[in-house]
Design a protein around this motif. Structure first.
Motif, short mmCIF file in Angstrom:
data_model
loop_
_atom_site.label_atom_id
_atom_site.label_comp_id
_atom_site.label_asym_id
_atom_site.label_seq_id
_atom_site.Cartn_x
_atom_site.Cartn_y
_atom_site.Cartn_z
N SER A 1 0.83 -1.20 0.00
CA SER A 1 0.00 0.00 0.00
C SER A 1 0.86 1.26 0.00
N LEU A 2 1.99 1.20 0.71
CA LEU A 2 2.92 2.34 0.69
C LEU A 2 3.54 2.50 -0.69
N GLN A 3 3.94 1.39 -1.28
CA GLN A 3 4.55 1.46 -2.61
C GLN A 3 3.56 2.01 -3.64
N SER A 4 2.29 1.60 -3.51
CA SER A 4 1.25 2.08 -4.41
C SER A 4 1.01 3.58 -4.22
N ALA A 5 0.95 4.02 -2.95
CA ALA A 5 0.74 5.45 -2.67
C ALA A 5 1.89 6.29 -3.21
N ALA A 6 3.10 5.72 -3.13
CA ALA A 6 4.27 6.43 -3.66
C ALA A 6 4.18 6.57 -5.18
N ARG A 7 3.77 5.50 -5.84
CA ARG A 7 3.64 5.55 -7.32
C ARG A 7 2.60 6.58 -7.75
N GLN A 8 1.55 6.72 -6.95
CA GLN A 8 0.47 7.65 -7.30
C GLN A 8 0.76 9.09 -6.88
N GLY A 9 1.87 9.29 -6.17
CA GLY A 9 2.22 10.64 -5.73
C GLY A 9 1.54 11.07 -4.44
N GLN A 10 0.77 10.15 -3.85
CA GLN A 10 0.11 10.47 -2.58
C GLN A 10 1.12 10.43 -1.42
N LEU A 11 2.17 9.65 -1.60
CA LEU A 11 3.26 9.54 -0.62
C LEU A 11 4.55 9.99 -1.29
N ARG A 12 5.17 11.01 -0.71
CA ARG A 12 6.42 11.55 -1.27
C ARG A 12 7.52 11.46 -0.20
N THR A 13 8.72 11.19 -0.65
CA THR A 13 9.81 10.90 0.29
C THR A 13 11.01 11.81 0.05
N TYR A 14 11.55 12.32 1.15
CA TYR A 14 12.83 13.05 1.13
C TYR A 14 13.73 12.38 2.15
N LYS A 15 14.95 12.08 1.73
CA LYS A 15 15.85 11.34 2.60
C LYS A 15 17.04 12.20 3.04
N ALA A 16 17.37 12.06 4.31
CA ALA A 16 18.56 12.69 4.87
C ALA A 16 19.32 11.61 5.62
N SER A 17 20.60 11.50 5.35
CA SER A 17 21.39 10.44 6.00
C SER A 17 21.46 10.65 7.51
N ASP A 18 21.40 11.91 7.97
CA ASP A 18 21.51 12.20 9.39
C ASP A 18 20.82 13.54 9.66
N LEU A 19 19.64 13.49 10.23
CA LEU A 19 18.90 14.73 10.50
C LEU A 19 19.61 15.63 11.50
#
Length: 284
Positions: free
Chosen positions: A47-65
């Motif tokens: 469900s997360l992978q699907s939401a990501a494909r649809q643009g409903q879930l967007r991700t920004y990554k930081a190696s160390d906040l």
């Protein structure tokens, strides 16, 4: 997935524990979710992978906040790509098993769970103003009620360490104190801010060193709620009975008295000085 609505939530530390369950809950209710994470989403969660494909879930990554260079880069990406944030959940954090220090030289709980949420909030203020709900929820903890003494001068370099009840607890208390202190200033901008205790949740993860006292681990496994409980309390902190109240600390969804309130303004001023003199220095 639920019916789509226009609400956008940004969650720090969204890929595990309470943050992950909050992400799932919001997606199911049709929210758009922006995750600011250090690690990947669970690969097996379709469900997360699907939401990501649809643009409903967007991700920004930081190696160390807790590393200002890493944090600065990811916040610039968010500001460049997102149009608005309705609710900011400053949720990233964990308890460390021993005294550790950030790249900037401060105790790691304090950097990650007191200072970084302030920086994230101030940097994303324009996106919050563009949103409809204009709300910030800072994840605090009931352990702040166990703090026996509090000295703002010792937050960055503690003279002693205790698991859970040492720097973890004082850093969470400092978070709730600056939340209270900044609330009137934010209210003038139309923004509500609250700190919320998500209750006792079993967030133990195999293979991860934990900052929990050894006696607490079996209790956590047997008696603590699953992280969905904490996610529910954070969600209620936004839209529940206390909407319209700002600066409050919610425990079991009720306003609770904060200890050491006389230090709230000092904590806020210290953190703002760090933001101005360290985080912003490369922009000048």
């Amino acid at each position: 997935m639920g019916i789509k609505n226009e609400n956008v939530a940004l969650i720090t530390g969204a890929s595990s524990g309470i943050g992950l369950e909050l992400t799932r809950k919001l997606l199911n209710e049709g929210w758009q979710v922006v995750g600011l994470n250090r690690s990947d989403w669970p690969a097996e969660d379709q469900s997360l992978q699907s939401a990501a494909r649809q643009g409903q879930l967007r991700t920004y990554k930081a190696s160390d906040l807790s590393d200002f260079n890493s944090l600065r880069q990811v916040l610039e990406q968010i500001k460049a790509n997102e149009e608005l944030i309705d609710v900011l959940f400053n949720n990233a954090g964990r308890s460390f098993p021993e005294l550790e220090y950030s790249k900037q030289g401060r105790e790691l709980h304090y950097e990650l769970m007191t200072i970084v949420p302030y920086i994230v909030t101030i940097e994303l203020m324009d996106l919050l103003k563009n949103g409809r709900l204009k709300t910030v929820i800072n994840t605090s903890s009931a352990v702040i009620g166990r703090v026996k003494s509090f000295d703002p001068d010792r937050l960055a370099r503690p003279t002693s360490f205790r698991k859970l009840l040492g720097p973890y607890a004082t850093s969470k208390l400092a978070l709730s104190l600056w939340t209270k202190a900044i609330a009137p200033q934010f209210a003038a901008e139309g923004i509500e801010i609250r700190s919320v205790d998500p209750g006792g949740n079993n967030t133990l993860r195999k293979g991860k060193p934990s900052g929990l006292p050894i006696w607490l681990k079996p209790i956590m496994k047997l008696f603590f709620s699953p992280p969905t409980h904490g996610a529910g309390l954070l969600y209620t902190g936004v839209l529940g009975d206390h909407r319209g109240q700002t600066g409050v600390f919610l425990m079991k969804d009720q306003p609770a008295e904060l200890k050491f309130q006389k230090h709230a303004q000092t904590v806020l001023e210290r953190i703002h000085m760090i933001y101005e003199t360290e985080f912003l220095k490369e922009h000048r």
